[in-house]
Design an enzyme around this catalytic site. Structure first.
Site, PDB file in Angstrom:
ATOM      1  CG  HIS A  88      54.913  -5.577  11.068  1.00 27.28           C
ATOM      2  ND1 HIS A  88      54.597  -5.781  12.540  1.00 27.28           N
ATOM      3  CD2 HIS A  88      55.716  -6.496  10.530  1.00 27.28           C
ATOM      4  CE1 HIS A  88      55.084  -7.071  12.545  1.00 27.28           C
ATOM      5  NE2 HIS A  88      55.642  -7.306  11.601  1.00 27.28           N
ATOM      6  CE1 TYR A  98      50.879  -7.480  15.103  1.00 22.35           C
ATOM      7  CE2 TYR A  98      49.756  -6.365  13.615  1.00 22.35           C
ATOM      8  CZ  TYR A  98      50.966  -6.503  14.187  1.00 22.35           C
ATOM      9  OH  TYR A  98      52.114  -5.789  13.924  1.00 22.35           O
ATOM     10  CD  GLU A 140      52.816  -2.496  13.111  1.00 22.24           C
ATOM     11  OE1 GLU A 140      51.662  -3.090  12.518  1.00 22.24           O
ATOM     12  OE2 GLU A 140      53.500  -3.607  13.345  1.00 22.24           O
TER      13      GLU A 140
END
Ligand code: HEM
Length: 143
Positions: A88, A98, A140
């Site tokens: 990602h 998301y 992330e």
């Protein structure tokens, strides 16, 4: 980890979700790309969509994650997500995306499973999604 309310619901519905997860993933992507064609050209890889590889990757990771939560309720499967988080980040995903995936994924779950998705079932799978989503967002952010 999952709440005491959601754990038995996920345990009970994991078989039916697991059996249908490929179809759910297929309809999820169709629905999302109909609404957001920009994502297909800007972010996702058309080749991986065409041969169904991405559908399988998403479906497989959600089913594996939910199974882990049920089998080892006192642990969080961080390690299952690190490869996805790296992928990602390499694509430049943003946390607000998301919400988009959530919206279309849950539309597809209801489309495939119909009345089996009671409010209780929807809430329990919502918890799984956001547990996964928030863990991914955190990983992330740290990369
Ligand atoms: C809980 C939510 C999510 C899960 C479980 C998930 C899962 C995955 C998995 C398993 C892969 C394959 C990784 C690999 O190649 O090793 C992947 C790739 C990918 N994900 Fe996610 N993902 C989620 C959220 C998102 C969001 C919000 C977006 C952005 C809209 C996104 C966009 C992508 C893209 C573009 C790829 C690469 C696909 C390609 O090669 O075409 N994902 N994801």
């Amino acid at each position: 980890m999952l709440s005491d309310t959601s754990l038995p619901v996920i345990r009970a519905t994991l078989p039916v979700v697991g059996e249908n997860i490929q179809e759910i993933a297929k309809r999820f992507y169709q629905h999302m790309f109909d609404a957001r064609p920009d994502l297909l050209d800007g972010l996702f890889n058309r080749g991986n969509q065409a041969d169904g590889r991405q559908q399988q990757a998403l479906a497989g990771s959600i089913a594996a994650f939910a199974r882990y939560l049920v089998e080892k309720p006192d642990q969080l499967p961080d390690h299952l997500l690190s490869r996805v988080a790296h992928k990602h980040v390499s694509l430049g995903l943003s946390p607000d995306q998301y919400e988009i995936v959530h919206e279309h994924l849950f539309w597809a779950i209801v489309d495939v499973l119909g009345e089996a998705v009671t409010p209780e079932v929807a809430a329990a799978w919502d918890e799984v999604y956001w547990l996964m989503g928030n863990m991914l967002i955190n990983q992330e952010r740290g990369l």
